[in-house]
Design a protein around this motif. Sequence first.
Motif, mmCIF file in Angstrom:
data_model
loop_
_atom_site.group_PDB
_atom_site.id
_atom_site.type_symbol
_atom_site.label_atom_id
_atom_site.label_comp_id
_atom_site.label_asym_id
_atom_site.label_seq_id
_atom_site.Cartn_x
_atom_site.Cartn_y
_atom_site.Cartn_z
ATOM 1 N N ASP A 1 0.835 -1.200 0.000
ATOM 2 C CA ASP A 1 0.000 0.000 0.000
ATOM 3 C C ASP A 1 0.873 1.255 0.000
ATOM 4 O OD1 ASP A 1 -2.849 1.184 0.569
ATOM 5 O OD2 ASP A 1 -1.492 2.160 2.011
ATOM 6 N N ARG A 2 0.394 2.329 -0.583
ATOM 7 C CA ARG A 2 1.185 3.547 -0.757
ATOM 8 C C ARG A 2 1.796 4.041 0.552
ATOM 9 N NH1 ARG A 2 0.219 9.056 -0.486
ATOM 10 N NH2 ARG A 2 1.493 10.336 -1.898
ATOM 11 N N LEU A 3 1.062 3.939 1.652
ATOM 12 C CA LEU A 3 1.561 4.412 2.932
ATOM 13 C C LEU A 3 2.557 3.444 3.573
ATOM 14 C CD1 LEU A 3 -1.724 5.803 4.516
ATOM 15 C CD2 LEU A 3 0.121 7.104 3.441
ATOM 16 N N GLU A 4 2.749 2.266 2.953
ATOM 17 C CA GLU A 4 3.613 1.252 3.541
ATOM 18 C C GLU A 4 4.732 0.804 2.605
ATOM 19 O OE1 GLU A 4 0.159 -0.742 6.406
ATOM 20 O OE2 GLU A 4 0.922 -1.855 4.673
ATOM 21 N N ILE A 5 4.969 1.560 1.516
ATOM 22 C CA ILE A 5 6.053 1.201 0.581
ATOM 23 C C ILE A 5 7.383 1.169 1.310
ATOM 24 C CG2 ILE A 5 7.381 2.033 -1.407
ATOM 25 C CD1 ILE A 5 4.762 2.986 -2.633
ATOM 26 N N ASN A 6 7.614 2.202 2.134
ATOM 27 C CA ASN A 6 8.861 2.289 2.891
ATOM 28 C C ASN A 6 8.673 1.599 4.241
ATOM 29 O OD1 ASN A 6 10.914 3.546 4.732
ATOM 30 N ND2 ASN A 6 11.497 4.518 2.797
ATOM 31 N N LEU A 7 9.484 0.565 4.504
ATOM 32 C CA LEU A 7 9.304 -0.240 5.715
ATOM 33 C C LEU A 7 9.497 0.578 6.984
ATOM 34 C CD1 LEU A 7 8.784 -3.018 6.962
ATOM 35 C CD2 LEU A 7 11.233 -3.487 6.768
ATOM 36 N N SER A 8 10.447 1.511 6.987
ATOM 37 C CA SER A 8 10.665 2.306 8.201
ATOM 38 C C SER A 8 9.434 3.136 8.532
ATOM 39 C CB SER A 8 11.888 3.209 8.019
ATOM 40 O OG SER A 8 11.718 4.082 6.921
ATOM 41 N N MET B 1 6.353 2.399 7.630
ATOM 42 C CA MET B 1 5.335 1.430 8.038
ATOM 43 C C MET B 1 5.531 0.999 9.492
ATOM 44 S SD MET B 1 4.742 -2.323 6.340
ATOM 45 C CE MET B 1 3.560 -3.495 6.973
ATOM 46 N N ALA B 2 6.797 0.746 9.877
ATOM 47 C CA ALA B 2 7.092 0.301 11.240
ATOM 48 C C ALA B 2 6.765 1.385 12.256
ATOM 49 C CB ALA B 2 8.558 -0.104 11.341
ATOM 50 N N ILE B 3 7.180 2.621 11.967
ATOM 51 C CA ILE B 3 6.878 3.729 12.879
ATOM 52 C C ILE B 3 5.371 3.853 13.077
ATOM 53 C CG2 ILE B 3 6.917 6.243 13.090
ATOM 54 C CD1 ILE B 3 9.571 5.044 13.761
ATOM 55 N N ASN B 4 4.636 3.718 11.984
ATOM 56 C CA ASN B 4 3.174 3.845 12.054
ATOM 57 C C ASN B 4 2.564 2.725 12.901
ATOM 58 O OD1 ASN B 4 0.553 4.677 11.513
ATOM 59 N ND2 ASN B 4 0.452 3.595 9.567
ATOM 60 N N LYS B 5 3.012 1.486 12.684
ATOM 61 C CA LYS B 5 2.447 0.355 13.419
ATOM 62 C C LYS B 5 2.798 0.442 14.913
ATOM 63 C CE LYS B 5 0.748 -1.820 9.801
ATOM 64 N NZ LYS B 5 -0.726 -1.918 9.586
ATOM 65 N N ILE B 6 4.051 0.780 15.203
ATOM 66 C CA ILE B 6 4.474 0.889 16.604
ATOM 67 C C ILE B 6 3.719 2.014 17.294
ATOM 68 C CG2 ILE B 6 6.422 1.441 18.111
ATOM 69 C CD1 ILE B 6 8.226 0.076 16.018
ATOM 70 N N GLN B 7 3.611 3.163 16.589
ATOM 71 C CA GLN B 7 2.943 4.327 17.175
ATOM 72 C C GLN B 7 1.452 4.070 17.409
ATOM 73 O OE1 GLN B 7 4.953 6.889 17.852
ATOM 74 N NE2 GLN B 7 3.346 8.096 18.824
ATOM 75 N N PRO C 1 4.507 8.271 2.879
ATOM 76 C CA PRO C 1 5.185 7.068 2.362
ATOM 77 C C PRO C 1 6.618 7.329 1.997
ATOM 78 C CG PRO C 1 3.692 7.991 0.736
ATOM 79 C CD PRO C 1 3.419 8.700 2.025
ATOM 80 N N GLU C 2 6.990 8.586 1.818
ATOM 81 C CA GLU C 2 8.368 8.884 1.454
ATOM 82 C C GLU C 2 9.240 9.105 2.675
ATOM 83 O OE1 GLU C 2 5.527 9.839 -1.640
ATOM 84 O OE2 GLU C 2 5.795 10.776 0.298
ATOM 85 N N TYR C 3 8.744 8.759 3.849
ATOM 86 C CA TYR C 3 9.541 8.957 5.052
ATOM 87 C C TYR C 3 10.909 8.314 4.881
ATOM 88 C CZ TYR C 3 11.394 8.064 9.651
ATOM 89 O OH TYR C 3 12.228 7.984 10.731
ATOM 90 N N GLY C 4 11.935 9.057 5.219
ATOM 91 C CA GLY C 4 13.293 8.562 5.037
ATOM 92 C C GLY C 4 13.947 9.162 3.812
ATOM 93 N N VAL C 5 13.146 9.690 2.860
ATOM 94 C CA VAL C 5 13.733 10.315 1.685
ATOM 95 C C VAL C 5 13.071 11.655 1.382
ATOM 96 C CG1 VAL C 5 14.485 8.192 0.579
ATOM 97 C CG2 VAL C 5 12.166 8.970 0.204
ATOM 98 N N THR C 6 12.360 12.226 2.352
ATOM 99 C CA THR C 6 11.722 13.514 2.103
ATOM 100 C C THR C 6 12.659 14.644 2.452
ATOM 101 O OG1 THR C 6 10.834 13.616 4.341
ATOM 102 C CG2 THR C 6 9.457 12.540 2.683
ATOM 103 N N ASN C 7 12.222 15.868 2.115
ATOM 104 C CA ASN C 7 13.008 17.050 2.437
ATOM 105 C C ASN C 7 12.611 17.640 3.775
ATOM 106 O OD1 ASN C 7 14.733 17.154 0.281
ATOM 107 N ND2 ASN C 7 13.268 18.197 -1.040
ATOM 108 N N THR C 8 11.609 17.042 4.447
ATOM 109 C CA THR C 8 11.205 17.551 5.747
ATOM 110 C C THR C 8 12.275 17.223 6.773
ATOM 111 O OG1 THR C 8 8.915 17.168 5.139
ATOM 112 C CG2 THR C 8 9.393 17.500 7.472
#
Length: 700
Positions: free
Chosen positions: A578-585, A587-593, A681-688
């Motif tokens: 799923d688009r929100l879970e492409i990046n595992l990190s 996805m993991a942050i979301n599930k843990i949180q 979904p781009e967490y880890g590669v965004t400019n934020t």
Amino acid sequence: MPPPSLFSAAAVLLLLLLRFCHLSASLTDQDFSTYPGCDGTFSCGNIHSLRHPFTGGDRPDHCGPPEFRLTCIKDSYPEITVESVAYRVLEANLTGKTLVLARSDLWNTTCPSTFVNSTLDSRIFDANGGQNVDLTIFFGCSSSPMFIQPQNRFYCDVGGVDLTDSYFLIGEVPIDPIRKLIHCAKGVRIPLLRTVGADLNRSLLTLAEALTRGFEVIYSDPYDDQCSECSRSDGDCGFDVTSGQPICICNSRICSPPGNSKKGSLVLTIILPTIGAILAGAAIGWGLFVCKRRRKRRATKEASTMQTGSKSILTIGSSNGLYSDTQSNFNSSVPSYPSSKTTKEFGKCSYFGAQVFTYEELEAATDNFNDSRELGDGGYGTVYHGKLLDGREVAVKRLYENNYKRVEQFMNEVAILTRLDHENLVKLYGCTSKRSRELLLVYEYISNGTVADHLHGKLANSNSKSALFTWSVRLNIAIETGKALAYLHESDIIHRDVKTNNILLDKRFRVKVADFGLSRLFPINATHVSTAPQGTPGYVDPEYYQCYQLTDKSDVYSFGVVLIELVSSLQAVDTNRDRLEINLSAMAINKIQSHKLDELVDKSIGFETNGLVRRMITLVAELAFRCLQQDSGMRPTMKEVVEILRGIQDDELNAQKPEVLDMVVDDGALFKDHNTEPPSPEYGVTNTLYGSCMPNSSDG
């Protein structure tokens, strides 16, 4: 007495020599201007250890050609202007003569102020085709080109001009068979690193992010031949802005001008050959005169010998024989040492203390690099299984191509592995000579594949996953990998490409961390190394990507992704999710949180059936959460990570922790309360960026 003609020739020769000395003096002293500041290296912005042909900042303009003049911006990337377009210099490799450049007008924006292509003078800057791919951006299109995907559309508004229908394309632009033209208001073509282009096509990067990664060029100094001549005379190569010609600088003054000087050319092409001819003529005349005298002496000596008889002849023969024997004994007593040239042919492999293999023996060991022997890809080369004549099983890494970048990575891996010795690091047996047909690295053979193979690769569906790849095995893999990384950090080395594909396993599932082509030696007392981000998507530290500052905490972030993979058996990046879970990190942050750890964990490792395993997995997930903090200051060190994992393994911490994860996030972490929106979904590669970049400390 020599003949009179020889005296005449000698007199002419003497006059020419005096004239030559006068001319040489006039050439040397023709300019009394000073040209200081061209020796040693200099810094420009956050790029250090620069030298000729580059100038800029404190480096005077007379130290190099204007094509290599840099604009130095404090604590930021220097700029270079090529064909009236300004570029940021992200990396400078003076050994390989390569630069990584990014368009300044497209830095963190997709809408340039002027619409011009990136054109380069190939004589000076060659956009290395093997490393780059074309990026074409179309602005203000009246219709969507059929060959462009919908996700390649973006918004652009320049000066009130609506260019909403804008698109980008990686690779060659097809010709429209009907209209022949693409109906767009503007178009720009820019080179882009091939790996970045692939990530952009897979939507792992946004267009704005991809433009900050830049492209690679190979640079060439048009006056390199003259500068090499100047260096051989211990001078510093410079540039005369007035004449537009290179100069040689000794002690801040012009000396021994390079060979393209007109006066120097006159001396070399006319006067010196003339003097040479006269010297040759005089030598021939003198030789004839000497030969004539010797013939007269020999005739006199022969007459004398005939009178003295055979006794004299025997004496001469005895003397010659004694000399011959002595010479022979002398030659045999002196050992034959290899010349420096021969020694250099062994290459840097022997310099670092590694064994040198011939191409032929490695070709035989791998059955001519048979496809059936292929083990996989090792970052910058294909790895083959081989067996040496001495019986050792080896893994042979073969470079994809012998360009500057690949050779640099090759030597980097040799330099690092030969200085390391740890039970959880793969051992390097040796490599081929730099003069070999191909550059090959030879490692110990690790027979049980990689962690990625067992989690979600070619071994994932075998019995090893369910029966052998248990939670206790996975936890031990995490500990041994952590120990290897902690050892690297203590040795001032950052791996920079930590991932499950680079964690090898032997038959007893013991870890051997491999692939050091991207690794970096960390300067003593430095807080970070400034360098363009490299690594594998899904594992790259977001702070490293945003600030271009590599630290040991970058490896910690990547290791956090590995921990999540061990817990979940999922890939770091999977576009089929799923688009929100492409990046595992993310996805993991979301599930843990969201207190949904059970949705993340691999069901086959006992999370739901074994209370002890559940507690340990919960604690490992909490540790991974800490490793994945976007602010590197919030992450633990690798040494701390290993201590925590050992404590979990020994069950020392389990009694103090709840069975269900209930995590409170400190200020400065990614999410401050449980009602926060899940990450993009781009967490880890965004400019934020949550936090700020450290000031620059060391250039890489």
